[in-house]
Design a protein around this motif. Structure first.
Motif, PDB file in Angstrom:
ATOM      1  N   GLU A  86       0.849  -1.195   0.000  1.00  0.00           N
ATOM      2  CA  GLU A  86       0.000   0.000   0.000  1.00  0.00           C
ATOM      3  C   GLU A  86       0.885   1.244   0.000  1.00  0.00           C
ATOM      4  N   GLN A  87       0.647   2.135  -0.940  1.00  0.00           N
ATOM      5  CA  GLN A  87       1.453   3.348  -0.997  1.00  0.00           C
ATOM      6  C   GLN A  87       1.017   4.316   0.094  1.00  0.00           C
ATOM      7  N   LEU A  88       2.008   4.874   0.789  1.00  0.00           N
ATOM      8  CA  LEU A  88       1.737   5.811   1.870  1.00  0.00           C
ATOM      9  C   LEU A  88       1.956   7.251   1.442  1.00  0.00           C
ATOM     10  N   ALA A  89       2.968   7.489   0.621  1.00  0.00           N
ATOM     11  CA  ALA A  89       3.277   8.868   0.246  1.00  0.00           C
ATOM     12  C   ALA A  89       4.115   8.885  -1.015  1.00  0.00           C
ATOM     13  N   GLN A  90       4.135  10.065  -1.639  1.00  0.00           N
ATOM     14  CA  GLN A  90       5.016  10.327  -2.772  1.00  0.00           C
ATOM     15  C   GLN A  90       5.665  11.688  -2.495  1.00  0.00           C
ATOM     16  N   LEU A  91       6.903  11.632  -2.030  1.00  0.00           N
ATOM     17  CA  LEU A  91       7.592  12.827  -1.552  1.00  0.00           C
ATOM     18  C   LEU A  91       8.241  13.573  -2.709  1.00  0.00           C
ATOM     19  N   GLY A  92       8.011  14.862  -2.766  1.00  0.00           N
ATOM     20  CA  GLY A  92       8.600  15.698  -3.804  1.00  0.00           C
ATOM     21  C   GLY A  92       8.802  17.096  -3.278  1.00  0.00           C
ATOM     22  N   GLY A  93       8.872  18.051  -4.202  1.00  0.00           N
ATOM     23  CA  GLY A  93       9.039  19.437  -3.791  1.00  0.00           C
ATOM     24  C   GLY A  93       9.731  20.261  -4.853  1.00  0.00           C
ATOM     25  N   ASP A  94       9.718  21.572  -4.645  1.00  0.00           N
ATOM     26  CA  ASP A  94      10.356  22.480  -5.580  1.00  0.00           C
ATOM     27  C   ASP A  94      11.872  22.395  -5.462  1.00  0.00           C
ATOM     28  N   GLY A  95      12.536  22.594  -6.576  1.00  0.00           N
ATOM     29  CA  GLY A  95      13.995  22.610  -6.556  1.00  0.00           C
ATOM     30  C   GLY A  95      14.639  21.265  -6.805  1.00  0.00           C
ATOM     31  N   ILE A  96      13.828  20.202  -6.960  1.00  0.00           N
ATOM     32  CA  ILE A  96      14.392  18.875  -7.260  1.00  0.00           C
ATOM     33  C   ILE A  96      14.547  18.783  -8.773  1.00  0.00           C
ATOM     34  N   THR A  97      15.770  18.838  -9.252  1.00  0.00           N
ATOM     35  CA  THR A  97      16.032  18.900 -10.691  1.00  0.00           C
ATOM     36  C   THR A  97      16.505  17.582 -11.277  1.00  0.00           C
TER      37      THR A  97
END
Length: 536
Positions: free
Chosen positions: A497-508
């Motif tokens: 079961e997927q809990l999260a998908q972590l990301g954000g600005d500035g990830i190139t």
């Protein structure tokens, strides 16, 4: 009676006939002798074909039904007189039937077609092994989410929803933008946290043997500012602004090895001791207290090329180190034993072992993942064979469609693997503590308890994706993280079961190398450009 003179032409003709007759006789003799030759010896009775350590049954070949065309029949056998009206009508009917069959083959087919029914040649089509599913979707789609707030809100299970909200609330580290945290000079191959829970201390090993260290508790500048300086707070069009004006984190880097640092692990006995494994064929011990790095293992021949792909410290005997090699061997090294008898190696695969791990509670169980598409579990308590053929008992094995990149044990005896068939599989083994030495399991027990579809096509410039468990989760819910080709890090439970998908600005770039803190809900991701992404 006068002797008849034979012309030169007739002499040549008779010579050709004699030569032909001799050749025919010789061919007849050769054919007769070949009929009495013994048949070539086949496989001895009772010895099945092997692949790896055990025999595997070939999948049943689906027989394709041949198209039945109208058959011609004999008019004479049917009692019909040639050129009679009945015979003409029969010939016309047969001709019309052939024409109709030809038209049917050329006619357009309407409606839906099942590939299982229309397969022409090759292996029978199996929907469960549909390798075409991700042909168009396996390419990276930067910043395109496959899991987000909508999936969290639609979760009906209260406990799962609470866990998803908790893990999805992790935020990207605000001290510095990810593209400013260049923790290593080159591509990151290994990453991890120091076990200290009071602050986030991240270590990363790169392609050229450098080990970078970043302290996430640092502030940007000693200037009296309560908020850290971000790149977006600065005006990029300011003519007086250059790269030196942007905030730069303090990073320490050491050149420990001459080649890639494939893996590292802290000693469970002393948190200031870090063991590193490298493609330069050596294991080194970095003592953070004494500021020294010592080689603890290396081939006796200094010219030997035996790249190491993994390292594990025995949790019950911290002086014993296990390592894997790219040539299919796994070794055991005792740091306290004399050099002559300190190391044992076992060939556990004919091809590259990309990763392995030990059961945290029962370290005599070992899981390996290799290029030959097998995930295998071994029991180190019982050895078979002698000399160079000596190896531990194989408890069981599971075959994937394509190569398996890594196999990781969690605290309760589950193994997570990532494979190039675009799957992440979780294998559950219950009651391992009660297994006797040499115990083996059936193929059914090696089947995964959960399978997750996941794009693992990294290509040449991105480090291979690996599923890594959190060693000791505070809430006892087993979970692992793995890099996402869309520039995220995915988190899953042991049930898939997927809990999260972590990301954000500035990830190139893709944070391909991802790892949990052993006890805290912190996640670190490393990119091919040596940049660090940190969620806390």
């Amino acid at each position: 009676m006068a002797k008849v003179q034979i012309s030169d032409y007739e002499q040549q003709r008779q010579a050709n006939i004699a030569e032909r007759d001799a050749l025919i006789k010789q061919l007849a003799l050769d054919a007769a002798s070949a009929a009495f030759q013994p048949k070539p010896a086949g496989r001895p009775a009772g010895r099945p074909a092997t692949n790896g350590n055990k025999a595997h049954k070939k999948s049943a070949v689906r027989r394709v039904k041949e198209e039945v065309l109208p058959r011609r029949t004999s008019s004479r056998l049917a009692g019909l007189t040639a050129d009679s009206e009945v015979a003409k009508r029969k010939a016309e009917d047969e001709y019309e039937a052939v024409q109709q069959a030809a038209r049917a083959k050329r006619q357009r087919v309407s409606g839906n077609l099942d590939l299982t029914d229309i397969v022409v040649a090759g292996k029978g089509w199996d929907k469960s092994e549909n390798y075409l599913v991700d042909v168009f979707s396996r390419g990276a789609k930067p910043y395109e989410r496959t899991f987000g707030e909508s999936e969290v809100k639609e979760t009906s299970d209260k406990e799962l929803r609470a866990l998803r909200e908790k893990m999805s609330s992790l935020e990207l580290y605000e001290g510095f933008e990810p593209n400013r945290i260049k923790i290593t000079p080159e591509r990151i191959y290994s990453i991890g946290f120091h076990p200290e829970p009071s602050k986030a201390l991240i270590f990363a090993g790169d392609k050229l043997g450098n080990l970078g260290i970043f302290d996430a508790s640092q502030t940007t500048n000693p200037a009296p500012k309560t908020e850290p300086i971000k790149a977006e707070d600065l005006d990029p069009e300011d003519p007086e602004l250059d790269d030196d004006d942007l905030p730069t984190p303090a990073i320490t880097s050491f050149h420990l090895h001459t080649r890639t640092i494939a893996a590292f692990q802290f000693s469970p006995l002393n948190a200031s001791h870090l063991y590193t494994a490298s493609y330069d064929s050596s294991l080194r011990l970095l003592d953070l207290t004494k500021s020294t790095s010592t080689e603890v293992y290396g081939p006796s021949d200094s010219d030997a090329d035996e790249p190491l792909s993994g390292i594990e410290v025995d949790p019950l005997s911290p002086h014993v180190l296990y390592f894997s090699r790219l040539d299919g061997f796994v070794g055991r090294h005792d740091t306290r034993a004399p050099a002559a008898s300190a190391t044992d190696v076992y060939q556990l695969s004919e091809k590259k072992i990309g990763g392995f791990s030990m059961h945290p509670q029962y370290p005599h169980f070992l899981a390996t993942a290799s290029l030959d598409r097998f995930m295998r579990v071994w029991d180190l308590r019982k050895m078979l064979g002698k000399g160079d053929a000596r190896a531990p008992v194989c408890v069981g094995e599971h075959l994937s469609r394509l190569s398996v990149s890594h196999a990781a044990f969690n605290a309760v005896g589950q193994v997570a693997t990532a494979s190039y068939d675009d799957t992440v599989k979780i294998h559950s083994f219950e009651g391992m503590g009660g297994w006797k030495a040499g115990h083996t399991v059936e193929a059914v027990a090696m089947e995964p308890s959960a399978t997750v579809r996941h794009n693992n096509q990294t290509g040449r410039w991105v480090t291979i994706l690996r599923a890594q468990w959190q060693a000791q989760p505070a809430d006892s819910v087993q979970r692992f993280c793995i890099g996402n080709m869309n520039r995220f890090v995915d988190i899953y439970t042991a049930k898939g079961e997927q809990l999260a998908q972590l990301g954000g600005d500035g990830i190139t770039a893709v944070p391909a190398v991802a790892q949990f803190h052993p006890t805290k809900d912190w996640v670190a991701g490393g990119t091919a450009s040596g940049k660090l992404c940190l969620w806390m």
